[in-house]
Write an enzyme that holds these catalytic residues in place. Sequence first.
Site, PDB file in Angstrom:
ATOM      1  N   CYS A 135       0.809  -1.225   0.000  1.00  0.00           N
ATOM      2  CA  CYS A 135       0.000   0.000   0.000  1.00  0.00           C
ATOM      3  C   CYS A 135       0.836   1.266   0.000  1.00  0.00           C
ATOM      4  CB  CYS A 135      -0.932  -0.018   1.202  1.00  0.00           C
ATOM      5  SG  CYS A 135      -1.985  -1.464   1.212  1.00  0.00           S
ATOM      6  N   HIS A 262      -2.340   8.615   5.570  1.00  0.00           N
ATOM      7  CA  HIS A 262      -2.591   7.296   4.991  1.00  0.00           C
ATOM      8  C   HIS A 262      -4.038   6.911   5.309  1.00  0.00           C
ATOM      9  CE1 HIS A 262      -1.563   3.484   3.268  1.00  0.00           C
ATOM     10  NE2 HIS A 262      -1.799   2.815   4.375  1.00  0.00           N
ATOM     11  N   HIS A 299      -9.245   2.577  -0.496  1.00  0.00           N
ATOM     12  CA  HIS A 299      -7.802   2.365  -0.405  1.00  0.00           C
ATOM     13  C   HIS A 299      -7.323   1.843  -1.751  1.00  0.00           C
ATOM     14  CE1 HIS A 299      -3.872   1.702   0.774  1.00  0.00           C
ATOM     15  NE2 HIS A 299      -4.027   1.054   1.914  1.00  0.00           N
TER      16      HIS A 299
END
Lengths: 372, 299
Positions: A135, A262, A299
């Site tokens: 990620c 994030h 995400h």
Amino acid sequence: MAVAITGYDLVSCLGSTRQTFDALLAGQAGVSPLRFHTPAVGVGHGYQILDGVAEAPGRAASWLADCVATAVRRAGLSDRQRVSVVIGTGLRDLRAVERWSADDRSLDPSDIDFTEAVRRVLPDAPEVLNLVNACAASGHALAVGQDILVAGDVDAVVVAGVDATTESMLAMIGRVASGITTALRPFDRDRTGVLLGEGAVAVVLEPAGHARGAAAGVLGVGLSCDAAHETAPDPIGIRAAIQDAHDRAGVRPADIDLVITHGTGTALNDPTEAKVLAEVFAGISPGPIVTGVKGAIGHTSGAAALMSLVFAIEALRVGLVPPIAGLHDPIPEARGLRLVSGAPVPLRGRVAQINSFGFGGVNAVAVLEVNG
Amino acid sequence: MTGAVVTSSVVYSPGPEFDEPQLAAVTRTPVVAPEQAHTLLGRKGLLGKDRATRLALCAVHHALTSPSGHPDRSLPEPDGPVAVVVTSRYGVAKSVCDVVTEVRAGSARDVSPLQIPNVSSNVVASTIAIRHGMTGPNLTTCGGVGNGFDALRLALLLLSSRRAARAVLVGVEPADEVTRRLLTMEARPGTPARDVAVCLVLDPADRSQGTYVYPVERKRATAALAGLRLVAPVVAEPAVLRLERSVGRVHGTLDLVHLAVGAAWVDASADHTAYVSGDCGNGWRASTVLTASPPERPR
């Protein structure tokens, strides 16, 4: 050495760069019921690109190729320039492997990475690097891209990020979910977990001295690895990446006007990230404005860092910071942060910090500055 | 862009011994099957680890404890964080396929929690970092043929940009049934099916002794082949090795095997030189050179 950002483009579940940023300002979210996956994965929603009734092969590759082509055109790169490409992806096109294995679909193994997709757009690029850093992949791509440019081997670097939904990653999210998640709600007390987003993003970097009229510049990117736990974030590693980013950028915490978090809406990430930010910006009044985009676009895994970077540039250029979609009641760890919720807030500032943290404890933090 | 020194290079491949003496020279004992990795590494941290991760951990273990050609020489302590750079194309493919099969047969609840890390394509690199406390940049790259040069390029960039004081460079492809099927689909004739891992330790040239590896060069070339040319002044004809016959055409791992063998060859004698090249597809060729000492001026 700072490098100039001379062009960019992205596609998300909310559309183009412009469409997505407008939707972010309006507090919209692009979540919808999953189209191509069995309920057995344990996840029912996602922030998907609604690009067809059936799941076409090579979706991620086509989004990426389109974004790279548009970003290169906007930057005005010529065929004579030597261009490196660094792609960050969490999931590659492992969806193609899944469908080959489970659904007897045909597979060209060369499509598992994105080299061919990029070469269709930039056939003369001497190198196309595929970074598979979970990620935080496109944050790592940005760091490597800046290093390549500083090393002086090439005229420009295209850094990119891309990911589409895979069944195996959905299953992993479903495996650990404590309940049903219908929306990703970063830093909210009632958050229930992460949902995957889809999209691609490409950003063109050129030497700062050669690029007149660039929208923004990358001042520095910090990298670290927790070397602690596979799935749980570690505050020491996150803090190290932020420190490295500030050192490389030549900034102090007080210089940061905006933080794009994030912010994944998971039980562990959000309090850990909030606590580290509170420590880093302790004693600074009023401290940076803090926002995040995953409540709106999900995400986007390997694309997430550069998606955040583009929205940081857009926000600083128009002087308006989008709210965190889905945030109503902040967690206690985030109380001291200037989180944006409900409506956009005006901001006169130039410097933004972008956080990205990935599975395996891989952390990339960027600092950028808009010009003018 | 500057090069670096290779302070250790090891190929780890359970199975029959290699025919090529140069390849045998970079293997270390003991070599155990991935299922028996605990006999080399101890049990801690191995529970649920996939085949590629176990192979890579064994290669790293040997590279860190037994530098090539100098079993009694220990590596100097790095004066900063250590980076990990891994090339693996199919390391996670079997776990990904297994998880989908289990979900289709039942639900996500049937998947072991130990499998969760194994579907992420950077599991090998992060596991190496956790085991050895390596807090420097942690990169995984997954391109196809020629990807070993991408990995070398990344490792050299991390050193020259002072992001790391050492880079542990690893290639791994497991010989599980999914990888075998994928390699067969790629029409790689004569590819043997064996597990292969390789590890090279790279230090800045001004810090450590070792074989100097030049920066990666990329050029247009037709009919490029991945291979290794070993040159010694006392021998008229250089030895040309194409180790895919021994280890398989295992993408970036093959390039790093060539690099490891070349490094050991140069390490054996100060007047040896090795040239390593790889096919990067689309008419591009990557290459590098290994010499006993750095150039007087970094090129």
